[in-house]
Write an enzyme that holds these catalytic residues in place. Structure first.
Site, PDB file in Angstrom:
ATOM      1  CE1 TYR A 108      -3.715  -2.652   4.481  1.00 29.11           C
ATOM      2  CE2 TYR A 108      -3.768  -0.270   3.889  1.00 29.11           C
ATOM      3  CZ  TYR A 108      -3.633  -1.661   3.637  1.00 29.11           C
ATOM      4  OH  TYR A 108      -3.943  -2.110   2.420  1.00 29.11           O
ATOM      5  N   GLY A 166      -5.625  10.996  10.007  1.00 27.28           N
ATOM      6  CA  GLY A 166      -4.603  10.291   9.173  1.00 27.28           C
ATOM      7  C   GLY A 166      -4.537  10.254   7.709  1.00 27.28           C
ATOM      8  CB  THR A 200      -0.879  -0.084   1.224  1.00 30.70           C
ATOM      9  OG1 THR A 200      -1.517   1.198   1.598  1.00 30.70           O
ATOM     10  CG2 THR A 200      -0.152  -0.306   2.584  1.00 30.70           C
TER      11      THR A 200
HETATM   12  N1  UFG Z   1     -12.920  11.170   1.266  1.00 34.21           N
HETATM   13  C1  UFG Z   1     -13.770  12.176   1.500  1.00 34.21           C
HETATM   14  N2  UFG Z   1     -15.227  11.697   1.824  1.00 34.21           N
HETATM   15  C2  UFG Z   1     -15.586  10.542   1.731  1.00 34.21           C
HETATM   16  C3  UFG Z   1     -14.554   9.532   1.773  1.00 34.21           C
HETATM   17  C4  UFG Z   1     -13.237   9.551   1.226  1.00 34.21           C
HETATM   18  O1  UFG Z   1     -13.692  13.295   1.232  1.00 34.21           O
HETATM   19  O2  UFG Z   1     -16.874  10.173   2.278  1.00 34.21           O
HETATM   20  C5  UFG Z   1     -11.704  11.637   0.831  1.00 34.21           C
HETATM   21  C6  UFG Z   1     -10.514  10.897   1.782  1.00 34.21           C
HETATM   22  O3  UFG Z   1     -10.296  11.951   2.711  1.00 34.21           O
HETATM   23  C7  UFG Z   1      -9.328  10.809   0.810  1.00 34.21           C
HETATM   24  C8  UFG Z   1      -9.761  10.797  -0.450  1.00 34.21           C
HETATM   25  O4  UFG Z   1     -11.324  11.248  -0.556  1.00 34.21           O
HETATM   26  O5  UFG Z   1      -8.569  12.199   0.725  1.00 34.21           O
HETATM   27  C9  UFG Z   1      -9.987   9.336  -1.188  1.00 34.21           C
HETATM   28  O6  UFG Z   1     -10.318   8.485   0.262  1.00 34.21           O
HETATM   29  P1  UFG Z   1     -10.498   6.871   0.191  1.00 34.21           P
HETATM   30  O7  UFG Z   1     -10.979   6.489   1.209  1.00 34.21           O
HETATM   31  O8  UFG Z   1     -11.210   6.637  -0.838  1.00 34.21           O
HETATM   32  O9  UFG Z   1      -9.104   6.313   0.182  1.00 34.21           O
HETATM   33  P2  UFG Z   1      -7.805   6.284   0.918  1.00 34.21           P
HETATM   34  O10 UFG Z   1      -6.988   7.257   0.288  1.00 34.21           O
HETATM   35  O11 UFG Z   1      -8.186   6.808   2.250  1.00 34.21           O
HETATM   36  O12 UFG Z   1      -7.389   4.805   1.094  1.00 34.21           O
HETATM   37  C10 UFG Z   1      -7.180   4.118   0.025  1.00 34.21           C
HETATM   38  C11 UFG Z   1      -7.328   2.570   0.465  1.00 34.21           C
HETATM   39  C12 UFG Z   1      -6.048   2.185   1.466  1.00 34.21           C
HETATM   40  C13 UFG Z   1      -4.817   2.667   0.927  1.00 34.21           C
HETATM   41  C14 UFG Z   1      -4.856   3.992   0.648  1.00 34.21           C
HETATM   42  C15 UFG Z   1      -3.544   4.206  -0.399  1.00 34.21           C
HETATM   43  O13 UFG Z   1      -8.287   2.265   1.154  1.00 34.21           O
HETATM   44  O14 UFG Z   1      -6.030   0.948   1.625  1.00 34.21           O
HETATM   45  O15 UFG Z   1      -5.962   4.187  -0.530  1.00 34.21           O
HETATM   46  O16 UFG Z   1      -3.455   5.536  -0.878  1.00 34.21           O
HETATM   47  F1  UFG Z   1      -3.744   2.742   1.814  1.00 34.21           F
END
Ligand code: UFG
Length: 328
Positions: free
Chosen positions: A143, A284, A119
Protein backbone atom coordinates in the site's frame (compact mmCIF):
# COMPACT_ATOMS: atom_id res chain seq x y z
CA UNK A 1 -14.05 32.48 -5.64
CA UNK A 2 -16.08 29.42 -6.49
CA UNK A 3 -14.24 26.59 -8.22
CA UNK A 4 -15.03 23.29 -9.88
CA UNK A 5 -13.36 20.12 -8.66
CA UNK A 6 -13.19 16.49 -9.74
CA UNK A 7 -12.98 14.19 -6.70
CA UNK A 8 -12.24 10.48 -7.12
CA UNK A 9 -13.31 8.29 -4.22
CA UNK A 10 -15.71 11.02 -3.14
CA UNK A 11 -18.12 8.44 -1.69
CA UNK A 12 -15.45 7.06 0.64
CA UNK A 13 -14.63 8.08 4.18
CA UNK A 14 -12.07 10.86 3.70
CA UNK A 15 -13.25 11.75 0.18
CA UNK A 16 -16.87 12.32 1.24
CA UNK A 17 -15.80 14.66 4.03
CA UNK A 18 -13.69 16.62 1.57
CA UNK A 19 -16.63 16.87 -0.84
CA UNK A 20 -18.73 18.23 2.04
CA UNK A 21 -16.13 20.89 2.80
CA UNK A 22 -15.91 21.89 -0.88
CA UNK A 23 -19.72 22.18 -1.13
CA UNK A 24 -19.90 24.11 2.17
CA UNK A 25 -17.49 26.64 0.69
CA UNK A 26 -19.61 27.09 -2.43
CA UNK A 27 -17.58 25.01 -4.87
CA UNK A 28 -18.96 22.71 -7.56
CA UNK A 29 -18.01 19.06 -7.28
CA UNK A 30 -18.07 16.06 -9.60
CA UNK A 31 -17.37 12.71 -7.91
CA UNK A 32 -16.07 9.53 -9.56
CA UNK A 33 -16.63 6.47 -7.36
CA UNK A 34 -17.34 2.84 -8.19
CA UNK A 35 -19.13 2.39 -4.83
CA UNK A 36 -17.11 -0.77 -4.14
CA UNK A 37 -16.15 0.61 -0.74
CA UNK A 38 -17.90 3.98 -0.77
CA UNK A 39 -21.57 4.76 -0.20
CA UNK A 40 -24.00 6.57 -2.50
CA UNK A 41 -25.53 8.21 0.62
CA UNK A 42 -22.14 9.70 1.49
CA UNK A 43 -22.18 11.90 -1.62
CA UNK A 44 -24.03 14.95 -0.38
CA UNK A 45 -26.70 16.66 -2.42
CA UNK A 46 -25.16 19.24 -4.69
CA UNK A 47 -22.35 16.99 -5.92
CA UNK A 48 -22.68 15.07 -9.19
CA UNK A 49 -21.84 11.35 -8.81
CA UNK A 50 -20.46 9.44 -11.77
CA UNK A 51 -20.43 5.76 -10.95
CA UNK A 52 -17.36 4.01 -12.30
CA UNK A 53 -13.69 3.37 -11.82
CA UNK A 54 -11.27 6.26 -11.91
CA UNK A 55 -9.09 4.45 -14.48
CA UNK A 56 -11.94 3.56 -16.82
CA UNK A 57 -11.75 5.57 -20.08
CA UNK A 58 -15.55 5.89 -20.51
CA UNK A 59 -15.98 7.04 -16.90
CA UNK A 60 -13.16 9.55 -17.28
CA UNK A 61 -14.64 10.85 -20.54
CA UNK A 62 -18.03 11.40 -18.86
CA UNK A 63 -16.41 13.15 -15.92
CA UNK A 64 -14.13 15.47 -17.88
CA UNK A 65 -17.05 16.40 -20.16
CA UNK A 66 -18.45 18.13 -17.04
CA UNK A 67 -15.32 20.30 -16.67
CA UNK A 68 -13.27 22.39 -16.96
CA UNK A 69 -11.92 21.57 -13.50
CA UNK A 70 -9.69 23.75 -11.36
CA UNK A 71 -8.13 20.65 -9.82
CA UNK A 72 -8.42 16.90 -9.37
CA UNK A 73 -8.47 15.49 -5.83
CA UNK A 74 -7.60 11.81 -5.98
CA UNK A 75 -8.85 9.75 -3.02
CA UNK A 76 -9.92 6.52 -4.75
CA UNK A 77 -7.56 3.72 -3.74
CA UNK A 78 -7.19 0.47 -1.92
CA UNK A 79 -6.00 1.65 1.48
CA UNK A 80 -5.53 -1.18 3.97
CA UNK A 81 -1.96 -1.91 5.03
CA UNK A 82 -2.72 -5.47 6.20
CA UNK A 83 -4.75 -6.37 3.11
CA UNK A 84 -1.93 -5.16 0.90
CA UNK A 85 0.50 -7.52 2.63
CA UNK A 86 -1.73 -10.46 1.64
CA UNK A 87 -2.91 -9.22 -1.78
CA UNK A 88 -0.31 -6.80 -3.12
CA UNK A 89 -1.16 -6.80 -6.84
CA UNK A 90 -4.48 -4.90 -6.78
CA UNK A 91 -2.61 -2.21 -4.87
CA UNK A 92 0.02 -1.81 -7.55
CA UNK A 93 -2.34 -2.37 -10.47
CA UNK A 94 -5.12 -0.04 -9.33
CA UNK A 95 -3.46 2.54 -7.10
CA UNK A 96 -0.71 3.09 -9.67
CA UNK A 97 -2.31 2.00 -12.97
CA UNK A 98 -5.69 3.67 -12.56
CA UNK A 99 -3.98 6.72 -11.10
CA UNK A 100 -1.94 7.05 -14.30
CA UNK A 101 -5.09 6.82 -16.47
CA UNK A 102 -6.70 9.55 -14.34
CA UNK A 103 -3.59 11.72 -14.51
CA UNK A 104 -3.31 11.39 -18.29
CA UNK A 105 -6.97 12.30 -18.72
CA UNK A 106 -6.58 15.27 -16.37
CA UNK A 107 -3.54 16.59 -18.23
CA UNK A 108 -5.29 16.09 -21.59
CA UNK A 109 -8.22 18.11 -20.23
CA UNK A 110 -5.89 20.94 -19.28
CA UNK A 111 -5.96 20.38 -15.50
CA UNK A 112 -2.74 21.58 -13.88
CA UNK A 113 -3.51 21.10 -10.16
CA UNK A 114 -3.71 17.70 -8.48
CA UNK A 115 -3.96 16.54 -4.85
CA UNK A 116 -3.08 12.97 -3.88
CA UNK A 117 -4.22 11.19 -0.72
CA UNK A 118 -0.96 9.69 0.50
CA UNK A 119 -0.06 8.00 3.75
CA UNK A 120 2.16 7.82 6.83
CA UNK A 121 2.90 4.26 5.72
CA UNK A 122 5.46 5.84 3.33
CA UNK A 123 7.78 6.32 6.28
CA UNK A 124 7.92 2.73 7.53
CA UNK A 125 8.92 2.62 11.19
CA UNK A 126 11.27 5.57 11.69
CA UNK A 127 13.34 5.86 14.85
CA UNK A 128 12.82 9.60 15.31
CA UNK A 129 9.54 11.28 16.16
CA UNK A 130 7.79 13.37 15.08
CA UNK A 131 7.90 12.46 11.40
CA UNK A 132 8.64 15.44 9.17
CA UNK A 133 8.62 15.76 5.39
CA UNK A 134 12.40 15.24 5.55
CA UNK A 135 12.14 11.86 7.31
CA UNK A 136 13.50 9.27 4.84
CA UNK A 137 10.87 7.38 2.85
CA UNK A 138 10.79 3.62 3.43
CA UNK A 139 7.33 2.28 2.49
CA UNK A 140 6.28 -0.44 4.92
CA UNK A 141 3.79 -2.28 2.69
CA UNK A 142 2.61 -2.62 -0.91
CA UNK A 143 0.00 0.00 0.00
CA UNK A 144 2.66 2.52 1.04
CA UNK A 145 4.82 1.54 -1.94
CA UNK A 146 1.91 2.15 -4.35
CA UNK A 147 1.50 5.67 -2.96
CA UNK A 148 5.26 6.22 -3.17
CA UNK A 149 5.25 5.20 -6.86
CA UNK A 150 2.40 7.58 -7.57
CA UNK A 151 4.12 10.43 -5.74
CA UNK A 152 7.13 9.87 -8.04
CA UNK A 153 4.91 9.81 -11.13
CA UNK A 154 3.42 13.16 -10.07
CA UNK A 155 6.94 14.58 -9.72
CA UNK A 156 7.62 13.65 -13.35
CA UNK A 157 4.30 15.14 -14.44
CA UNK A 158 5.40 18.37 -12.75
CA UNK A 159 8.77 18.34 -14.52
CA UNK A 160 7.43 17.44 -17.95
CA UNK A 161 3.97 19.04 -18.04
CA UNK A 162 4.11 21.71 -15.34
CA UNK A 163 1.56 19.92 -13.11
CA UNK A 164 1.33 21.48 -9.65
CA UNK A 165 0.54 18.80 -7.10
CA UNK A 166 0.31 18.20 -3.38
CA UNK A 167 0.78 14.80 -1.80
CA UNK A 168 -0.84 14.70 1.62
CA UNK A 169 0.49 12.03 3.95
CA UNK A 170 -2.42 11.30 6.25
CA UNK A 171 -1.70 9.84 9.65
CA UNK A 172 -4.77 8.21 11.28
CA UNK A 173 -8.00 9.70 9.94
CA UNK A 174 -10.73 9.59 12.58
CA UNK A 175 -14.03 11.18 13.62
CA UNK A 176 -17.09 12.22 11.64
CA UNK A 177 -18.63 15.33 10.09
CA UNK A 178 -19.40 17.67 13.05
CA UNK A 179 -22.74 18.51 11.37
CA UNK A 180 -23.67 14.80 11.53
CA UNK A 181 -24.12 14.33 7.78
CA UNK A 182 -21.29 11.81 7.28
CA UNK A 183 -19.30 9.25 9.19
CA UNK A 184 -16.99 6.25 9.03
CA UNK A 185 -18.51 3.07 7.58
CA UNK A 186 -16.07 0.47 6.26
CA UNK A 187 -16.88 -3.12 5.42
CA UNK A 188 -14.97 -4.91 6.75
CA UNK A 189 -14.16 -2.43 9.53
CA UNK A 190 -10.55 -2.71 10.65
CA UNK A 191 -9.93 0.66 12.31
CA UNK A 192 -9.46 1.09 16.02
CA UNK A 193 -11.89 3.87 16.89
CA UNK A 194 -15.04 2.54 15.15
CA UNK A 195 -14.32 -0.96 16.49
CA UNK A 196 -13.83 0.36 20.04
CA UNK A 197 -17.04 2.42 19.82
CA UNK A 198 -19.04 -0.58 18.59
CA UNK A 199 -17.54 -2.80 21.32
CA UNK A 200 -18.55 -0.19 23.94
CA UNK A 201 -22.07 -0.02 22.50
CA UNK A 202 -22.31 -3.83 22.55
CA UNK A 203 -22.66 -4.03 18.79
CA UNK A 204 -19.48 -6.01 18.20
CA UNK A 205 -17.40 -8.52 20.13
CA UNK A 206 -14.72 -7.31 22.56
CA UNK A 207 -11.93 -5.28 21.00
CA UNK A 208 -8.66 -7.16 20.51
CA UNK A 209 -5.61 -5.07 21.38
CA UNK A 210 -2.99 -5.99 18.79
CA UNK A 211 0.15 -6.30 20.90
CA UNK A 212 0.93 -5.21 24.45
CA UNK A 213 4.71 -5.69 24.31
CA UNK A 214 5.71 -2.73 22.13
CA UNK A 215 8.53 -0.44 23.30
CA UNK A 216 6.05 2.28 24.36
CA UNK A 217 5.11 3.45 27.88
CA UNK A 218 2.05 1.15 28.14
CA UNK A 219 3.19 -1.48 25.63
CA UNK A 220 0.61 -0.63 22.92
CA UNK A 221 1.08 1.16 19.59
CA UNK A 222 0.98 4.95 19.43
CA UNK A 223 -0.73 6.79 16.56
CA UNK A 224 -1.56 10.36 15.62
CA UNK A 225 -5.35 10.63 15.12
CA UNK A 226 -6.48 13.55 12.97
CA UNK A 227 -10.09 14.58 12.44
CA UNK A 228 -11.33 13.77 8.95
CA UNK A 229 -12.78 17.28 8.51
CA UNK A 230 -9.36 18.73 9.36
CA UNK A 231 -7.91 16.56 6.61
CA UNK A 232 -10.55 18.07 4.31
CA UNK A 233 -9.60 21.68 5.09
CA UNK A 234 -5.93 20.77 4.60
CA UNK A 235 -6.75 19.87 0.98
CA UNK A 236 -8.02 23.37 0.34
CA UNK A 237 -5.00 24.92 2.04
CA UNK A 238 -2.69 22.72 -0.05
CA UNK A 239 -4.47 23.73 -3.26
CA UNK A 240 -3.61 27.36 -2.55
CA UNK A 241 -0.03 26.55 -1.57
CA UNK A 242 0.78 24.70 -4.79
CA UNK A 243 0.35 27.89 -6.79
CA UNK A 244 3.88 28.49 -5.47
CA UNK A 245 5.11 25.00 -6.45
CA UNK A 246 4.35 21.35 -5.76
CA UNK A 247 4.38 20.25 -2.14
CA UNK A 248 4.35 17.22 0.17
CA UNK A 249 2.75 17.71 3.58
CA UNK A 250 2.39 15.46 6.60
CA UNK A 251 -1.04 15.69 8.21
CA UNK A 252 -1.54 14.90 11.88
CA UNK A 253 -2.11 16.81 15.10
CA UNK A 254 1.38 16.17 16.47
CA UNK A 255 0.00 14.23 19.46
CA UNK A 256 0.39 10.49 19.78
CA UNK A 257 -2.04 8.25 21.68
CA UNK A 258 -1.58 4.59 22.55
CA UNK A 259 -4.25 1.99 21.88
CA UNK A 260 -4.97 1.91 25.63
CA UNK A 261 -5.32 5.72 25.67
CA UNK A 262 -7.78 5.53 22.76
CA UNK A 263 -9.80 2.92 24.65
CA UNK A 264 -9.84 5.13 27.77
CA UNK A 265 -11.02 8.07 25.66
CA UNK A 266 -13.81 5.97 24.11
CA UNK A 267 -14.88 5.01 27.65
CA UNK A 268 -14.93 8.68 28.73
CA UNK A 269 -16.90 9.79 25.69
CA UNK A 270 -19.45 6.94 25.72
CA UNK A 271 -19.67 6.51 29.50
CA UNK A 272 -19.38 2.75 28.88
CA UNK A 273 -16.64 0.19 29.30
CA UNK A 274 -14.88 -1.17 26.24
CA UNK A 275 -14.49 -4.93 26.68
CA UNK A 276 -11.00 -5.91 25.50
CA UNK A 277 -8.91 -8.98 24.77
CA UNK A 278 -5.14 -8.63 24.80
CA UNK A 279 -3.95 -10.27 21.57
CA UNK A 280 -0.83 -10.74 19.50
CA UNK A 281 0.79 -8.05 17.40
CA UNK A 282 -0.67 -7.41 13.94
CA UNK A 283 1.93 -7.86 11.19
CA UNK A 284 3.38 -4.64 9.86
CA UNK A 285 2.29 -2.26 12.65
CA UNK A 286 5.09 0.21 13.50
CA UNK A 287 5.27 0.95 17.26
CA UNK A 288 4.92 4.74 16.99
CA UNK A 289 3.75 7.11 14.23
CA UNK A 290 3.39 10.78 15.12
CA UNK A 291 3.37 13.58 12.53
CA UNK A 292 4.93 16.95 12.49
CA UNK A 293 2.54 19.15 10.50
CA UNK A 294 4.70 22.21 11.08
CA UNK A 295 5.33 22.67 7.37
CA UNK A 296 1.71 22.99 6.22
CA UNK A 297 0.96 25.15 9.26
CA UNK A 298 3.86 27.52 8.52
CA UNK A 299 3.25 27.67 4.77
CA UNK A 300 -0.54 27.96 4.70
CA UNK A 301 -1.78 28.84 8.17
CA UNK A 302 -3.83 25.61 8.28
CA UNK A 303 -4.51 24.38 11.80
CA UNK A 304 -6.46 21.33 12.94
CA UNK A 305 -9.70 22.46 14.53
CA UNK A 306 -10.02 19.26 16.58
CA UNK A 307 -7.00 19.05 18.86
CA UNK A 308 -8.02 16.50 21.49
CA UNK A 309 -8.78 12.82 21.09
CA UNK A 310 -12.01 13.16 23.09
CA UNK A 311 -13.37 15.80 20.68
CA UNK A 312 -12.52 13.63 17.69
CA UNK A 313 -14.09 10.52 19.21
CA UNK A 314 -17.18 12.49 20.29
CA UNK A 315 -17.99 13.26 16.64
CA UNK A 316 -17.53 9.58 15.69
CA UNK A 317 -19.72 8.52 18.62
CA UNK A 318 -22.51 10.95 17.70
CA UNK A 319 -22.63 9.63 14.14
CA UNK A 320 -22.58 6.01 15.30
CA UNK A 321 -25.48 6.65 17.69
CA UNK A 322 -27.52 8.21 14.90
CA UNK A 323 -26.44 5.54 12.36
CA UNK A 324 -25.90 2.29 14.25
CA UNK A 325 -25.78 0.36 10.98
CA UNK A 326 -23.77 2.96 9.12
CA UNK A 327 -25.22 4.19 5.84
CA UNK A 328 -27.38 1.08 5.44
N1 UFG B 1 -5.68 -1.83 16.63
C1 UFG B 1 -5.96 -2.73 17.64
N2 UFG B 1 -7.09 -3.49 17.52
C2 UFG B 1 -7.94 -3.39 16.45
C3 UFG B 1 -7.65 -2.45 15.43
C4 UFG B 1 -6.50 -1.69 15.56
O1 UFG B 1 -5.22 -2.87 18.61
O2 UFG B 1 -8.94 -4.13 16.41
C5 UFG B 1 -4.46 -0.99 16.75
C6 UFG B 1 -3.49 -1.21 15.59
O3 UFG B 1 -2.63 -2.29 15.88
C7 UFG B 1 -2.79 0.13 15.55
C8 UFG B 1 -3.85 1.14 15.99
O4 UFG B 1 -4.84 0.34 16.68
O5 UFG B 1 -1.73 0.15 16.47
C9 UFG B 1 -4.52 1.85 14.85
O6 UFG B 1 -4.94 0.89 13.88
P1 UFG B 1 -5.88 1.24 12.64
O7 UFG B 1 -6.16 -0.05 11.96
O8 UFG B 1 -7.03 2.05 13.11
O9 UFG B 1 -5.00 2.19 11.74
P2 UFG B 1 -3.53 1.95 11.14
O10 UFG B 1 -2.58 2.74 11.96
O11 UFG B 1 -3.22 0.52 10.95
O12 UFG B 1 -3.67 2.49 9.65
C10 UFG B 1 -4.18 3.77 9.33
C11 UFG B 1 -4.80 3.71 7.94
C12 UFG B 1 -3.74 3.42 6.91
C13 UFG B 1 -2.59 4.38 7.04
C14 UFG B 1 -2.10 4.43 8.44
C15 UFG B 1 -1.09 5.52 8.57
O13 UFG B 1 -5.80 2.70 7.89
O14 UFG B 1 -4.29 3.54 5.62
O15 UFG B 1 -3.17 4.70 9.36
O16 UFG B 1 -0.65 5.65 9.88
F1 UFG B 1 -1.58 3.98 6.22
Amino acid sequence: MSGRFLVTGGAGYVGSHCVATLLDRGHQVVVIDDLSRGHREAVLEGAVLIEGRCGDPATLARAFALGPFDAVLHFAAHSLVGESMAEPFPYFRDNVGEGIALLEAALAAGVRRFVLSSTANLFGAPAEMPITEDTPLAPASPYGESKFFFERILAWADRIFGLRYATLRYFNAAGADPAGRLGEDHDPETHLIPLALDAALGRRPPLTIFGTDYPTPDGTCIRDYIHVSDLATAHLAALEAIARGSRAYNLGTGHGYSVREVIAAVERVTGRRVPVIEGARRAGDPPVLVASSARIQAETGWQPRFTTLDEIIATAHAWRLAHPDGYR
